[in-house]
Design a protein around this motif. Structure first.
Motif, short mmCIF file in Angstrom:
data_model
loop_
_atom_site.label_atom_id
_atom_site.label_comp_id
_atom_site.label_asym_id
_atom_site.label_seq_id
_atom_site.Cartn_x
_atom_site.Cartn_y
_atom_site.Cartn_z
N TYR A 187 0.80 -1.22 0.00
CA TYR A 187 0.00 0.00 0.00
C TYR A 187 0.84 1.27 0.00
N ARG A 188 2.12 1.14 -0.23
CA ARG A 188 2.98 2.32 -0.29
C ARG A 188 2.61 3.14 -1.52
N ASN A 189 2.46 4.44 -1.34
CA ASN A 189 2.10 5.38 -2.41
C ASN A 189 0.78 5.01 -3.08
N TRP A 190 -0.18 4.53 -2.31
CA TRP A 190 -1.45 4.10 -2.88
C TRP A 190 -2.21 5.25 -3.50
N ARG A 191 -2.02 6.46 -3.00
CA ARG A 191 -2.72 7.60 -3.61
C ARG A 191 -2.22 7.85 -5.02
N ASN A 192 -0.91 7.76 -5.20
CA ASN A 192 -0.33 7.97 -6.53
C ASN A 192 -0.78 6.88 -7.50
N LYS A 193 -0.86 5.65 -7.02
CA LYS A 193 -1.29 4.54 -7.88
C LYS A 193 -2.73 4.74 -8.33
N ASN A 194 -3.59 5.17 -7.41
CA ASN A 194 -5.00 5.42 -7.77
C ASN A 194 -5.13 6.56 -8.76
N ALA A 195 -4.32 7.60 -8.60
CA ALA A 195 -4.38 8.74 -9.51
C ALA A 195 -3.95 8.32 -10.91
N LYS A 196 -2.95 7.47 -11.02
CA LYS A 196 -2.47 7.02 -12.34
C LYS A 196 -3.52 6.13 -13.02
N GLN A 197 -4.23 5.31 -12.23
CA GLN A 197 -5.23 4.44 -12.82
C GLN A 197 -6.43 5.22 -13.32
N GLU A 198 -6.75 6.33 -12.68
CA GLU A 198 -7.90 7.16 -13.09
C GLU A 198 -7.63 7.93 -14.35
N GLU A 199 -6.37 8.20 -14.64
CA GLU A 199 -6.02 9.01 -15.83
C GLU A 199 -6.19 8.25 -17.11
#
Length: 72
Positions: A60-72
């Motif tokens: 779950y490290r950097n999970w916010r960044n991973k979610n933002a990349k998937q939404e793009e």
């Protein structure tokens, strides 16, 4: 302390955990046979170290960044 019982400090040294973490585990009821006397805890000497349920794989490290990349 009492025979066949550890203090928080002794248990933390034996289990390789901090005193605060052992105190939290006792208050959550995760240490079998832990008894509270006022503010002090008594832990059976044959009590096993409880399983650490926290995730330490880094999944779950950097999970916010991973979610933002998937939404793009």
């Amino acid at each position: 302390m009492v025979e066949n019982y550890y203090t928080i400090k002794e248990a933390s040294e034996n289990w390789g955990l901090t005193e605060r973490w052992v105190r939290n585990l006792c208050s959550q009821g995760k240490v079998k046979g832990a008894v509270q006397f006022g503010r002090a805890w008594a832990i059976l000497t044959d009590a096993k170290r409880p399983h650490d349920g926290r995730i330490s794989t880094g999944e779950y490290r950097n999970w916010r960044n991973k979610n933002a990349k998937q939404e793009e």
